[in-house]
Design an enzyme around this catalytic site. Structure first.
Site, PDB file in Angstrom:
ATOM      1  N   GLU A 140      11.791  -2.124 -14.214  1.00 56.03           N
ATOM      2  CA  GLU A 140      11.418  -3.527 -14.486  1.00 56.03           C
ATOM      3  C   GLU A 140      10.486  -4.056 -13.397  1.00 56.03           C
ATOM      4  OE1 GLU A 140      13.571  -6.885 -13.252  1.00 56.03           O
ATOM      5  OE2 GLU A 140      15.412  -5.760 -12.855  1.00 56.03           O
ATOM      6  N   LYS A 181       8.018 -14.984 -15.328  1.00 56.31           N
ATOM      7  CA  LYS A 181       9.218 -14.160 -15.488  1.00 56.31           C
ATOM      8  C   LYS A 181       9.464 -14.047 -16.998  1.00 56.31           C
ATOM      9  CE  LYS A 181      14.181 -14.687 -14.840  1.00 56.31           C
ATOM     10  NZ  LYS A 181      15.233 -15.578 -14.312  1.00 56.31           N
ATOM     11  N   VAL A 205      15.318  -7.578 -17.135  1.00 55.61           N
ATOM     12  CA  VAL A 205      16.076  -6.482 -17.764  1.00 55.61           C
ATOM     13  C   VAL A 205      15.930  -6.586 -19.284  1.00 55.61           C
ATOM     14  CG1 VAL A 205      18.407  -5.586 -18.190  1.00 55.61           C
ATOM     15  CG2 VAL A 205      17.682  -6.152 -15.856  1.00 55.61           C
ATOM     16  N   ASP A 219      25.399 -20.822 -19.320  1.00 62.93           N
ATOM     17  CA  ASP A 219      24.195 -20.211 -18.753  1.00 62.93           C
ATOM     18  C   ASP A 219      24.445 -18.706 -18.694  1.00 62.93           C
ATOM     19  OD1 ASP A 219      22.007 -19.302 -17.443  1.00 62.93           O
ATOM     20  OD2 ASP A 219      22.168 -20.674 -15.730  1.00 62.93           O
ATOM     21  N   SER A 247      22.799 -14.976 -19.220  1.00 57.80           N
ATOM     22  CA  SER A 247      21.497 -14.292 -19.203  1.00 57.80           C
ATOM     23  C   SER A 247      21.184 -13.648 -20.550  1.00 57.80           C
ATOM     24  CB  SER A 247      21.499 -13.208 -18.128  1.00 57.80           C
ATOM     25  OG  SER A 247      20.313 -12.442 -18.211  1.00 57.80           O
ATOM     26  N   ALA A 248      19.906 -13.728 -20.944  1.00 58.53           N
ATOM     27  CA  ALA A 248      19.438 -13.035 -22.147  1.00 58.53           C
ATOM     28  C   ALA A 248      19.613 -11.511 -21.998  1.00 58.53           C
ATOM     29  CB  ALA A 248      17.979 -13.378 -22.413  1.00 58.53           C
ATOM     30  N   ASP A 249      19.801 -11.030 -20.769  1.00 58.13           N
ATOM     31  CA  ASP A 249      20.048  -9.586 -20.558  1.00 58.13           C
ATOM     32  C   ASP A 249      21.277  -9.133 -21.355  1.00 58.13           C
ATOM     33  OD1 ASP A 249      18.007  -9.783 -18.698  1.00 58.13           O
ATOM     34  OD2 ASP A 249      19.289  -9.386 -16.953  1.00 58.13           O
ATOM     35  N   LYS A 255      25.401  -9.211  -9.412  1.00 61.77           N
ATOM     36  CA  LYS A 255      25.666  -9.898  -8.148  1.00 61.77           C
ATOM     37  C   LYS A 255      26.816 -10.871  -8.257  1.00 61.77           C
ATOM     38  CE  LYS A 255      21.574  -9.956  -5.379  1.00 61.77           C
ATOM     39  NZ  LYS A 255      20.268  -9.764  -5.966  1.00 61.77           N
TER      40      LYS A 255
HETATM   41  N1  PSU Z   1      19.655  -9.732 -10.335  1.00 59.12           N
HETATM   42  C1  PSU Z   1      19.258  -9.196  -9.174  1.00 59.12           C
HETATM   43  N2  PSU Z   1      17.919  -9.029  -8.945  1.00 59.12           N
HETATM   44  C2  PSU Z   1      16.984  -9.372  -9.873  1.00 59.12           C
HETATM   45  C3  PSU Z   1      17.427  -9.936 -11.118  1.00 59.12           C
HETATM   46  C4  PSU Z   1      18.769 -10.086 -11.299  1.00 59.12           C
HETATM   47  O1  PSU Z   1      20.072  -8.889  -8.338  1.00 59.12           O
HETATM   48  O2  PSU Z   1      15.782  -9.212  -9.631  1.00 59.12           O
HETATM   49  C5  PSU Z   1      16.416 -10.287 -12.174  1.00 59.12           C
HETATM   50  C6  PSU Z   1      16.365  -9.196 -13.261  1.00 59.12           C
HETATM   51  O3  PSU Z   1      15.035  -9.046 -13.706  1.00 59.12           O
HETATM   52  C7  PSU Z   1      17.228  -9.793 -14.361  1.00 59.12           C
HETATM   53  C8  PSU Z   1      16.886 -11.264 -14.235  1.00 59.12           C
HETATM   54  O4  PSU Z   1      16.941  -9.292 -15.646  1.00 59.12           O
HETATM   55  O5  PSU Z   1      16.810 -11.494 -12.842  1.00 59.12           O
HETATM   56  C9  PSU Z   1      17.930 -12.154 -14.896  1.00 59.12           C
HETATM   57  O6  PSU Z   1      17.482 -13.471 -14.954  1.00 59.12           O
HETATM   58  P1  PSU Z   1      18.298 -14.553 -15.825  1.00 59.12           P
HETATM   59  O7  PSU Z   1      19.614 -14.718 -15.146  1.00 59.12           O
HETATM   60  O8  PSU Z   1      17.456 -15.806 -15.777  1.00 59.12           O
HETATM   61  O9  PSU Z   1      18.418 -13.992 -17.190  1.00 59.12           O
HETATM   62 MN    MN Z   2      20.020 -18.608 -17.369  1.00 58.59          MN
END
Ligand code: PSU
Ligand code: MN
Length: 302
Positions: free
Chosen positions: A25, A86, A106, A136, A138-140, A157
């Site tokens: 990524e 992003k 991701v 909230d 993540s879309a992941d 994390k």
């Molecule tokens: N967690 C980490 N490092 C990162 C990310 C997450 O420890 O760089 C990044 C990854 O690209 C992950 C994204 O897909 O943040 C998730 O963002 P969000 O929570 O807005 O979906």
């Molecule tokens: Mn979010």
């Protein structure tokens, strides 16, 4: 395959010949690690894939072109450019239509890897459910529920709600595999105290699970969790107060939407310095190696 998909020639050849390719990524480069070290780390991750005998394919959107495998120049450009979006699933149509630059999360990288025919993707940590903000999410996690790509990570994390993150993965039908661990790893630290049902010892066991997955035509992703090496671990007890401070700062600064995760990553890094960085880099390289080993095991009987 979308017409906006462009391959690095080396990646294209490797895919045509059925060789092992690992997707990587780019949000971790643009929004996850501080410059200028981000570029060196991105290079080291690619080198770790190569050392195992696989081909790295870092994914990004450059001037609206979805790019699979970056040249060294493109990688430097991405790592130093300002205003790189992003890009998770919902950002793709806008960034592509406007011919802008985007770093893939991701979720975004899984979408592209699937279009490109890349089965394995290595990253650092996935997004998850945010602490105190269960909507909230993540879309992941949703992408893992819908796109058949195997994601190698060091867990998620502790800025996140890890128990709720595991619940969503279960609901989404995503197998969560512990590589040589009985516990869901917590990114900086090897353990979260949360048990996993599934433990494997080797990359070829993982490849066998992925082959069975494909034979059944299943459409969800697979999460492979690989704990940070012990020597580089940042123990959870030490990380705890830094994480709590970062979460309080995000509330004070009223951060919302896609800015939340980059904000928290930046705060944790600022408050902890070398300690978190060492673990972060070590686990990225460790995941790149395991991703390559799985990709190689998948090609073993070709
Ligand atoms: N967690 C980490 N490092 C990162 C990310 C997450 O420890 O760089 C990044 C990854 O690209 C992950 C994204 O897909 O943040 C998730 O963002 P969000 O929570 O807005 O979906
Ligand atoms: Mn979010």
């Amino acid at each position: 395959m979308p017409p906006q998909l462009h391959f690095h020639p080396e990646v294209k050849t490797a895919l045509d010949q059925g060789k092992a390719v690992v997707a990587l990524e780019s949000t971790v480069i643009t929004h996850g690690l501080p410059a200028p070290e981000n570029i060196q780390v991105a290079r080291a991750i690619e080198a770790a894939v190569r050392e195992q005998g696989a081909v790295p394919a870092t994914v990004a959107i450059l001037g609206g072109e979805i790019t699979v495998g970056l040249t060294p120049e493109q990688l430097v450009y991405l790592g130093s450019a300002k205003n790189v979006h992003k890009c998770s699933r919902r950002d793709f149509p806008v960034v592509v239509a406007r011919a802008e630059d985007g770093a893939t999360t991701v979720a975004g990288t899984m979408m592209v890897a699937h279009w490109a025919g890349i089965r394995v993707f290595a990253t650092g940590g996935i997004g998850g459910v945010h602490r105190g903000h269960p909507f909230d999410e993540s879309a992941d996690l949703l992408e893992l529920g819908r796109t058949p790509v195997a994601v190698v990570c060091a867990g998620a994390k502790a800025i996140l709600d890890l128990p709720l993150t595991l619940e969503v993965l279960e609901t989404q039908g995503v197998p969560v595999i512990g590589y040589q661990t009985n516990e869901f790893p917590a990114f900086y630290s090897r353990s979260s105290g949360l048990p996993l049902e599934l433990r494997v010892e080797t990359a070829s066991e993982i490849a066998a699970i992925l082959k069975a997955h494909d034979q059944m035509g299943l459409t969800m992703g697979t999460l492979i969790t690989n704990p940070v090496p012990s020597a580089d671990e940042w123990p959870a007890v030490e990380a705890q107060s830094v994480i709590e401070q970062a979460l309080r700062d995000a509330e004070t600064d009223r951060i919302s939407g896609k800015a939340v995760t980059p904000y928290l990553l930046q705060r944790v890094s600022d408050l902890s310095g070398e300690r978190s960085k060492k673990a972060n880099i070590a686990l990225l390289l460790n995941n790149a190696r395991l991703g390559a080993q799985i990709a190689l095991a998948l090609t073993a009987d070709h």
